[in-house]
Design an enzyme around this catalytic site. Sequence first.
Site, PDB file in Angstrom:
ATOM      1  N   ARG A  33       2.947   5.973  75.961  1.00 58.85           N
ATOM      2  CA  ARG A  33       3.158   5.261  77.231  1.00 58.85           C
ATOM      3  C   ARG A  33       1.865   5.347  78.010  1.00 58.85           C
ATOM      4  O   ARG A  33       1.255   6.425  78.104  1.00 58.85           O
ATOM      5  CB  ARG A  33       4.303   5.894  78.018  1.00 58.85           C
ATOM      6  CG  ARG A  33       4.453   5.324  79.412  1.00 58.85           C
ATOM      7  CD  ARG A  33       5.687   5.845  80.112  1.00 58.85           C
ATOM      8  NE  ARG A  33       6.897   5.250  79.541  1.00 58.85           N
ATOM      9  CZ  ARG A  33       8.114   5.466  80.009  1.00 58.85           C
ATOM     10  NH1 ARG A  33       8.300   6.265  81.045  1.00 58.85           N
ATOM     11  NH2 ARG A  33       9.169   4.895  79.451  1.00 58.85           N
ATOM     12  N   HIS A  81       8.192  -2.901  77.112  1.00 56.26           N
ATOM     13  CA  HIS A  81       8.869  -1.658  76.777  1.00 56.26           C
ATOM     14  C   HIS A  81       9.902  -2.029  75.702  1.00 56.26           C
ATOM     15  O   HIS A  81      11.105  -2.057  75.965  1.00 56.26           O
ATOM     16  CB  HIS A  81       9.542  -1.105  78.032  1.00 56.26           C
ATOM     17  CG  HIS A  81       9.970   0.330  77.947  1.00 56.26           C
ATOM     18  ND1 HIS A  81      10.003   1.033  76.765  1.00 56.26           N
ATOM     19  CD2 HIS A  81      10.395   1.191  78.913  1.00 56.26           C
ATOM     20  CE1 HIS A  81      10.432   2.272  77.006  1.00 56.26           C
ATOM     21  NE2 HIS A  81      10.667   2.392  78.301  1.00 56.26           N
TER      22      HIS A  81
HETATM   23  C1  NCD Z   1      11.502   2.719  82.672  1.00 55.42           C
HETATM   24  C2  NCD Z   1      10.034   2.712  82.399  1.00 55.42           C
HETATM   25  O1  NCD Z   1       9.355   3.707  82.416  1.00 55.42           O
HETATM   26  O2  NCD Z   1       9.541   1.616  82.160  1.00 55.42           O
HETATM   27  N1  NCD Z   1      12.230   3.857  82.375  1.00 55.42           N
HETATM   28  C3  NCD Z   1      12.599   4.150  81.101  1.00 55.42           C
HETATM   29  O3  NCD Z   1      11.833   4.054  80.169  1.00 55.42           O
HETATM   30  N2  NCD Z   1      13.864   4.547  80.907  1.00 55.42           N
HETATM   31  C4  NCD Z   1      11.812   2.176  83.984  1.00 55.42           C
HETATM   32  C5  NCD Z   1      11.262   2.839  85.189  1.00 55.42           C
HETATM   33  O4  NCD Z   1      10.534   3.808  85.154  1.00 55.42           O
HETATM   34  O5  NCD Z   1      11.590   2.303  86.234  1.00 55.42           O
END
Ligand code: NCD
Length: 539
Positions: free
Chosen positions: A148, A176
């Site tokens: 990420r 995502h």
């Molecule tokens: C999301 C993200 O990080 O994109 N969360 C996740 O992966 N469950 C959404 C968010 O942070 O708002």
Amino acid sequence: MSLIRVNQSSVTMSAWSGAAILFRFLKTATVAEVSMNTSFCDRDIISITDFSREEILHLCEAGQRMATLEKTGKRNSLRDALKYRTLSYMFYEPSTRTRTSFNTGMRELGGRYDGFSGTEGTSVMKSETVRDTVTMMCANHNDVIVMRHPLDGSLQWAADVANIPVINGGDGKNEHPTQALLDVLTIYALKHGRLDGIRVGFGGDLSHGRTVRSLSLALSHFDNVTIRWAAEDFLGMPDDLARLLVSHGVRVERDSSVRDVMRQVDFYYMTRPQLERMPGVTQKDIAAMMKQYRIDPPKVDGFDVRVLHPLPVNSEIAEIDYRVYFTPAQAFFTQAEFGVFLRKALLHEMLGHEGYRRYDGRLPAELGVGNNRLPRGILGAKQSAMFIDKIHDGTVIDHLAPGSLRAVSDALDLENRGYSCTTATIPEKSNPFIKTNLPEPSERDLKTVALLSPEPTIDAIAGGRIAAKFVYLLCANANCITRVVNEDVPPRFYRDRDAVRCRYCRRQYSITSRKATEDEKSSWIASLPGGIEPVAYPD
Ligand code: NCD
């Protein structure tokens, strides 16, 4: 790991031993319980747009089977499937669910995981690039990376660099994909396998997040899908996304209130305001903007709707009022557990085979070279504006934006680097230029210029004549990794039907240069690859 992506037919079977895999599964679960699809074997998971409808459905079924194993007390029945496999998690941004659910999936399949969560304590603090950090995780004998990162396109770059498969756990406000897959799996499970004709409402922040983009693009694979949304303009659905969805046959409608949306949908997908991606905007501003869009019991009352949310909920804004948690509409915790099933299924499909990729310390040469130079004809081969400080050998940086000359010459700092620097503007043309005896501006120099003044023309001067001329193009998405000078990502574009897109963030690019002729533009476009071609990683 770019060997096996987009085109399923290129899947290599070299490391795959069907008999051994079958034998291994037979020891633990029945074949009917766990069927595999070779198209996921060692494949990078970067964008939901790389998946076909069939592949999404296949993963939904695979995820459902993991859910069934769980519900029938067989959580650990695949405990040998990924024995000796290691997942490396590289989280440059905070995460609770994505990181830990991948880890849970790995653990229940008998694999291991290791990595970093936050850059504190890593060499990223010492300005190490994404390229170098990803390479280290390959050198460390990992089998898969989940990453990420705050920059759009950083995951495509990581996949290009790595010789092992890479999974996008969120890149900036771009994509995502595994969140989208688990969201689709949740809808699929709650609707007993029905995805065609589904009606989904979106709320919260549709503009700065990545989950809405990926989920809505995933849904666009299905027939007769309707997306409705209600939000302030600032947080609303980006035009480029709405256009893309409509071009894929999705009905996209904006409503003026949350209740109007709730009345007409099967699921309401709420999202948190992505404050980290809105510099200068305060929590208070956002709270005011979102006030009428928060989900509270009166908003869901009387409707047969399930509320989803990728989570986390921002407890200060409380975009979902805690009282909704105790109503039948609440489905976001079920959704979170489906994240484990989906990721467990995906890891199983990707890595459940014999063999591993041996690291050999080399990077493909093409990772150092972009395809962003639009060649221009050399008319008369004579240096223009010869009357100003003739240079025999060097570079003219031409067609700079009016008013940008000072900033560009300051940023290049040519004189302190030991080169000449003459700046001038031809009044009737009003396009400033720089002449320098710098023989060949580096990619970093060219990016520095293009960030301040898009699409400069570069003339290479040799023996008093123009030896080469090109327009330097750089993705216009302000958050794209290609725009971060010291990441050294070579700008690359590809053709997608009539559009030109950035290889990394996949945003459409329109050439604005008024200097390049239509012929020059079209021959550059024709020279681009017709898709995201795999990087040939040395085997
Ligand atoms: C999301 C993200 O990080 O994109 N969360 C996740 O992966 N469950 C959404 C968010 O942070 O708002």
